[in-house]
Design a protein around this motif. Sequence first.
Motif, mmCIF file in Angstrom:
data_model
loop_
_atom_site.group_PDB
_atom_site.id
_atom_site.type_symbol
_atom_site.label_atom_id
_atom_site.label_comp_id
_atom_site.label_asym_id
_atom_site.label_seq_id
_atom_site.Cartn_x
_atom_site.Cartn_y
_atom_site.Cartn_z
ATOM 1 N N UNK B 312 0.831 -1.216 0.000
ATOM 2 C CA UNK B 312 0.000 0.000 0.000
ATOM 3 C C UNK B 312 0.862 1.261 0.000
ATOM 4 N N UNK B 313 1.934 1.197 0.788
ATOM 5 C CA UNK B 313 2.833 2.352 0.841
ATOM 6 C C UNK B 313 3.479 2.612 -0.514
ATOM 7 N N UNK B 314 3.878 1.521 -1.184
ATOM 8 C CA UNK B 314 4.524 1.685 -2.494
ATOM 9 C C UNK B 314 3.537 2.232 -3.515
ATOM 10 N N UNK B 315 2.287 1.757 -3.454
ATOM 11 C CA UNK B 315 1.277 2.250 -4.396
ATOM 12 C C UNK B 315 1.056 3.747 -4.178
ATOM 13 N N UNK B 316 0.948 4.127 -2.903
ATOM 14 C CA UNK B 316 0.705 5.543 -2.640
ATOM 15 C C UNK B 316 1.910 6.374 -3.056
ATOM 16 N N UNK B 317 3.089 5.799 -2.871
ATOM 17 C CA UNK B 317 4.284 6.524 -3.307
ATOM 18 C C UNK B 317 4.286 6.691 -4.825
ATOM 19 N N UNK B 318 3.947 5.601 -5.545
ATOM 20 C CA UNK B 318 3.944 5.678 -7.012
ATOM 21 C C UNK B 318 2.954 6.737 -7.494
ATOM 22 N N UNK B 324 6.486 7.627 1.932
ATOM 23 C CA UNK B 324 5.425 7.444 2.916
ATOM 24 C C UNK B 324 5.947 7.039 4.288
ATOM 25 N N UNK B 325 5.031 7.054 5.226
ATOM 26 C CA UNK B 325 5.331 6.752 6.617
ATOM 27 C C UNK B 325 4.349 5.676 7.071
#
Lengths: 288, 332
Positions: B312-318, B324-325
């Motif tokens: 989820x963090x990677x998706x939001x980063x992309x 992200x945190x």
Amino acid sequence: MSRVDVRKTYKLYVGGAFPRSESGRTYPALDAADSVLANVADGSRKDLRDAVRVARGAQAGWAERSGYNRGQVLYRVAEMVEDRADTFVDQIRASGPTRAQAKREVDRSIDRLVWYAGWGDKFAQVFGNLNPVQGAFFNISAPEPTGVVGIVSPEEPALLGLVSRMAPVVISGNTAVLLASERWPLTAITFSEALATADLPAGVVNILTGRKDKLVPVLSAHMDVNAIDAWGNGWQGLDAIEIAAADSVTRVVRPPRSIEWADDRSSQSPHMIADFTELKTVWHPKGL
Amino acid sequence: MTVARGSDSISGVSTPATISDTSPILGQSVSRRSLETYLRATPSVDEVAANERAAALATRSIKRESKMHALELTIRMMDLTTLEGMDTPGKVTQLASKAIRPDPTDPTIPSVAALCVYPNMVPTASEALHGTDIHLAAVASYFPSGQAPLAVRVADTQWAQQAGADEIDMVIDRGAFLSGDFVKVYDDIVAVKEACGPAHLKVILETGELATYDNVRKASMLAMAAGADFIKTSTGKVSPASTRPVTLVMLEAIRDFEAMTGFQIGMKSAGGIRTAKDAIRYLVLVSETMGKDWMTPRMFRFGASSLLNDVLMQIRWLRSGVYQNPDYFTKD
């Protein structure tokens, strides 16, 4: 017969190690006459991400140490800088100042480290308090480190500026990701070598060299950074940092209108430690 | 029937395997001799080549759009797992809502494939997942050791299935396997498979305890012949858990088994897969070994708990370009 010069390509300082930039890029560090002194790593946003990650990992352990112990470690850093004083003087001279001026900057940097080292076990007494409240409670406030702090070092004076901002951040138990002076990166690199030989745990201070226009926005927007020290950034572009930092409610510590780095009265203060702490207040029942 | 193999196979040349005499794949009881003949035909695995191949595939560069696709696929292939002694109905309910909608702030994120819990938690999970397409997996048959009388293991399985689990993750008796009692391992699987009824059976080999890739390969062939629908690397309770070379060895066993018998068995890698980067490396491995048809939760699953948040963090980063945190993502 003259010796062939040893050409240096310096690396980053992340997690107590000296990795190359993930990007593989470097840029030349020039002296005041624009001739090449050495190559330094051109840190990328992925390097910055890695640095924040290790800084986050190191933070709890560093904050858990006693203030007295953190002070000892910072004092040891001062010792290591002292040992390298000649190197620092040469590197500062290459950026313009005279030998005497360079010597003064190095001495002041060491003194400042020692000064902040002394605050390690004292700042909590100054900024903490037993608050008077009406009721059968003790109400106690104590400063705690805010977490991971991103520090934008000033371009000049490269060494004194970096030390003046790093020491108050780290002494309270924060960990730091430092962007070195872009124009004069060599003292920051030598400083990282001093840190590596002091007893500073890996990841407490991480130093990146590279393009600030590329790294500062990424650092400001990073969700896992708790505070940004913008003293070294100055007022230009400050609003962009504050906007980027707002999403994660990252504290931005604004610079004063003008900074006299060499002046102890305006550039070193226990309040600069407090800038990077959070006050935790506890209510405790009083009585039998 | 001869075992077909690709040029990139890491197994040695096998002798043609015949399984027609006793039809072990039909799940009938089997004689020691015929089972040993069948397993002896299993080719040995070149350990160095398996490690090298898995390492080489891990260096593949994945471009941005493909990465986005891979991350979403990873979520759709995930068996979101909680297998703790301290699991409570509250935690399972919470995890079920996370399985349905992994990121509460983003409805475009797909649901996971299944929720994986202990039998005790099946009724709670079943209720929480009611009306969704998410499968409910229960670890049964005396997970994670498998060291209990067969009757107990069968009853455990039956109970879980009747309580609402439509997938059963069973463990093999590694003690029996390592001491050479293959018939016991085989019979256990057959019995548990029967107890599963309509539920889907995943057989956990616990590869971390099998010591060699040869054993992994042999246990895979054994489990598939006994009626496994999926074979699975680990319980997650033993270290090392799932590794990429072990997954490669098992995938090749699956590929050869299909060539031999026509039965298509699925694969689940579980334990120790915590980062999105690692998950993408598994996907590359699966795609390269089994082909594009395998890029579906019907054939491949991840068993994981902390992996979801990293994805989820990677998706939001992309999507945002901002690092992200983990504090901004739900814990369960």
